[in-house]
Scaffold this motif. Structure first.
Motif, PDB file in Angstrom:
ATOM      1  N   ASP A  95    -102.092  21.601 -11.284  1.00 51.98           N
ATOM      2  CA  ASP A  95    -100.796  21.909 -11.900  1.00 51.98           C
ATOM      3  C   ASP A  95     -99.935  22.658 -10.874  1.00 51.98           C
ATOM      4  O   ASP A  95     -99.195  22.046 -10.111  1.00 51.98           O
ATOM      5  CB  ASP A  95    -101.048  22.716 -13.176  1.00 51.98           C
ATOM      6  CG  ASP A  95     -99.769  23.086 -13.895  1.00 51.98           C
ATOM      7  OD1 ASP A  95     -98.736  22.453 -13.627  1.00 51.98           O
ATOM      8  OD2 ASP A  95     -99.776  24.019 -14.730  1.00 51.98           O
ATOM      9  N   THR A  96    -100.055  23.982 -10.805  1.00 52.64           N
ATOM     10  CA  THR A  96     -99.284  24.737  -9.808  1.00 52.64           C
ATOM     11  C   THR A  96    -100.017  24.787  -8.462  1.00 52.64           C
ATOM     12  O   THR A  96     -99.478  25.282  -7.487  1.00 52.64           O
ATOM     13  CB  THR A  96     -99.050  26.189 -10.273  1.00 52.64           C
ATOM     14  OG1 THR A  96    -100.325  26.843 -10.370  1.00 52.64           O
ATOM     15  CG2 THR A  96     -98.344  26.242 -11.610  1.00 52.64           C
TER      16      THR A  96
ATOM     17  N   LYS B   8     -99.980  16.944 -11.136  1.00 53.96           N
ATOM     18  CA  LYS B   8     -98.621  16.970 -11.689  1.00 53.96           C
ATOM     19  C   LYS B   8     -97.622  17.019 -10.538  1.00 53.96           C
ATOM     20  O   LYS B   8     -97.714  17.915  -9.684  1.00 53.96           O
ATOM     21  CB  LYS B   8     -98.435  18.187 -12.591  1.00 53.96           C
ATOM     22  CG  LYS B   8     -99.271  18.118 -13.840  1.00 53.96           C
ATOM     23  CD  LYS B   8     -98.851  19.184 -14.815  1.00 53.96           C
ATOM     24  CE  LYS B   8     -99.954  19.465 -15.804  1.00 53.96           C
ATOM     25  NZ  LYS B   8     -99.636  20.558 -16.717  1.00 53.96           N
TER      26      LYS B   8
ATOM     27  N   THR C 105    -105.003  27.484  -8.451  1.00 51.57           N
ATOM     28  CA  THR C 105    -106.466  27.519  -8.579  1.00 51.57           C
ATOM     29  C   THR C 105    -107.135  26.808  -7.406  1.00 51.57           C
ATOM     30  O   THR C 105    -108.106  27.321  -6.831  1.00 51.57           O
ATOM     31  CB  THR C 105    -106.896  26.853  -9.906  1.00 51.57           C
ATOM     32  OG1 THR C 105    -106.207  27.506 -10.972  1.00 51.57           O
ATOM     33  CG2 THR C 105    -108.390  26.945 -10.125  1.00 51.57           C
TER      34      THR C 105
ATOM     35  N   ILE D 252    -101.173  18.028 -20.475  1.00 55.04           N
ATOM     36  CA  ILE D 252    -102.232  17.025 -20.631  1.00 55.04           C
ATOM     37  C   ILE D 252    -103.287  17.562 -21.589  1.00 55.04           C
ATOM     38  O   ILE D 252    -103.798  18.670 -21.398  1.00 55.04           O
ATOM     39  CB  ILE D 252    -102.872  16.692 -19.258  1.00 55.04           C
ATOM     40  CG1 ILE D 252    -101.780  16.302 -18.244  1.00 55.04           C
ATOM     41  CG2 ILE D 252    -103.892  15.571 -19.401  1.00 55.04           C
ATOM     42  CD1 ILE D 252    -102.253  16.285 -16.793  1.00 55.04           C
TER      43      ILE D 252
HETATM   44  P1  5GP Z   1    -103.135  25.478 -11.570  1.00 57.65           P
HETATM   45  O1  5GP Z   1    -101.777  25.897 -12.096  1.00 57.65           O
HETATM   46  O2  5GP Z   1    -103.799  26.601 -10.858  1.00 57.65           O
HETATM   47  O3  5GP Z   1    -103.055  24.217 -10.746  1.00 57.65           O
HETATM   48  O4  5GP Z   1    -104.004  25.138 -12.840  1.00 57.65           O
HETATM   49  C1  5GP Z   1    -104.712  26.123 -13.496  1.00 57.65           C
HETATM   50  C2  5GP Z   1    -105.469  25.629 -14.674  1.00 57.65           C
HETATM   51  O5  5GP Z   1    -104.554  25.534 -15.760  1.00 57.65           O
HETATM   52  C3  5GP Z   1    -106.108  24.255 -14.593  1.00 57.65           C
HETATM   53  O6  5GP Z   1    -107.362  24.249 -13.965  1.00 57.65           O
HETATM   54  C4  5GP Z   1    -106.237  23.928 -16.067  1.00 57.65           C
HETATM   55  O7  5GP Z   1    -107.387  24.508 -16.614  1.00 57.65           O
HETATM   56  C5  5GP Z   1    -105.003  24.590 -16.663  1.00 57.65           C
HETATM   57  N1  5GP Z   1    -103.950  23.576 -16.854  1.00 57.65           N
HETATM   58  C6  5GP Z   1    -102.831  23.415 -16.143  1.00 57.65           C
HETATM   59  N2  5GP Z   1    -102.105  22.402 -16.625  1.00 57.65           N
HETATM   60  C7  5GP Z   1    -102.795  21.902 -17.671  1.00 57.65           C
HETATM   61  C8  5GP Z   1    -102.580  20.819 -18.586  1.00 57.65           C
HETATM   62  O8  5GP Z   1    -101.580  20.077 -18.555  1.00 57.65           O
HETATM   63  N3  5GP Z   1    -103.521  20.628 -19.533  1.00 57.65           N
HETATM   64  C9  5GP Z   1    -104.623  21.416 -19.639  1.00 57.65           C
HETATM   65  N4  5GP Z   1    -105.478  21.139 -20.614  1.00 57.65           N
HETATM   66  N5  5GP Z   1    -104.877  22.431 -18.794  1.00 57.65           N
HETATM   67  C10 5GP Z   1    -103.977  22.668 -17.823  1.00 57.65           C
END
Ligand code: 5GP
Length: 210
Positions: free
Chosen positions: A114-115, A153, A118, A182
């Motif tokens: 997503d961002t 994303k 992680t 999602i």
């Molecule tokens: P990041 O923002 O660090 O890439 O994502 C962090 C975490 O947020 C992901 O591992 C996931 O668990 C949760 N996350 C982010 N976007 C979504 C989404 O669209 N759906 C779901 N179910 N979890 C999300």
């Protein structure tokens, strides 16, 4: 972010199946590190498709990471920051376990980028800890990390991944999607209802009225 994308267990299975060929050809992982909880199911499915006849299964290690919003306070007026917290990590005290990671090709698996906060954290910290263990053990060997996610994303990312990883194509997203929420099947309270949402969305798309 009005739209929701419903993903079924079969969708996850098929995304892993179609990605396995690319992963085998390009990453040849000897070990997977699944980021919990979203990376566990994809990693397990992927393992079946990565198995070569006569070879053992690729081991899966699990780490747990949580992303916490830092609430703005009177003294913090910038946009709320995001902080990654380890809920589970490699056993750094087990030199035998850490030795298993040195000189290996390791595939990090998560469900969604997503961002990217992680994934940035996971890669940086794993690289750091493996290098520390390598120095401690006094052994040679370059550990190479690659990444697999079900969905990426398309949006401005807050985190960054190593340039060589991106340049060398060691990042694979089975699907690139918009900035929508999602819904994964393992989070569903009512799996039949979840699957019905997914079915309706697919039917709508097939009719060209999405
Ligand atoms: P990041 O923002 O660090 O890439 O994502 C962090 C975490 O947020 C992901 O591992 C996931 O668990 C949760 N996350 C982010 N976007 C979504 C989404 O669209 N759906 C779901 N179910 N979890 C999300």
């Amino acid at each position: 972010m009005a739209e929701k994308l419903y993903v079924t267990y079969n969708d996850v299975h098929n995304l892993c199946k179609e990605s396995a060929e690319h992963i085998l050809a390009n990453f040849q992982p000897q070990l997977m590190i699944a980021i919990g909880g979203g990376g566990y199911v994809p990693a397990r499915i992927l393992r079946s498709f990565l198995k070569k006849p006569g070879n053992p299964n690729i081991p899966i290690q699990a780490i747990g990471l949580s992303l916490y919003e830092q609430l703005a306070t009177d003294s913090v007026v910038e946009e709320p920051g995001k902080k990654v917290t380890r809920t589970q990590w490699l056993d750094l005290t087990s030199l035998g376990e850490m030795k298993n990671l040195i000189g290996k090709k390791i595939l990090i698996v998560d469900e969604v980028d997503d961002t990217r906060t992680t994934l940035e954290y996971a890669v940086k910290e794993l690289e750091k800890d493996v290098e520390l263990a390598r120095q401690k053990l006094g052994v040679d060997g370059k550990t190479e990390f690659s990444i697999f996610v079900l969905h990426n994303k398309q949006k401005e990312k807050k985190g960054t991944l190593p340039k060589d990883m991106m340049d060398e194509g060691r990042y694979l997203a089975a699907r690139t999607v918009g900035d929508e929420w999602i819904c994964y099947p393992w989070e569903a309270g009512d799996i039949e209802e979840h699957d019905e949402h997914a079915r309706q969305a697919k039917a709508k798309k097939a009719n060209g009225s999405s």
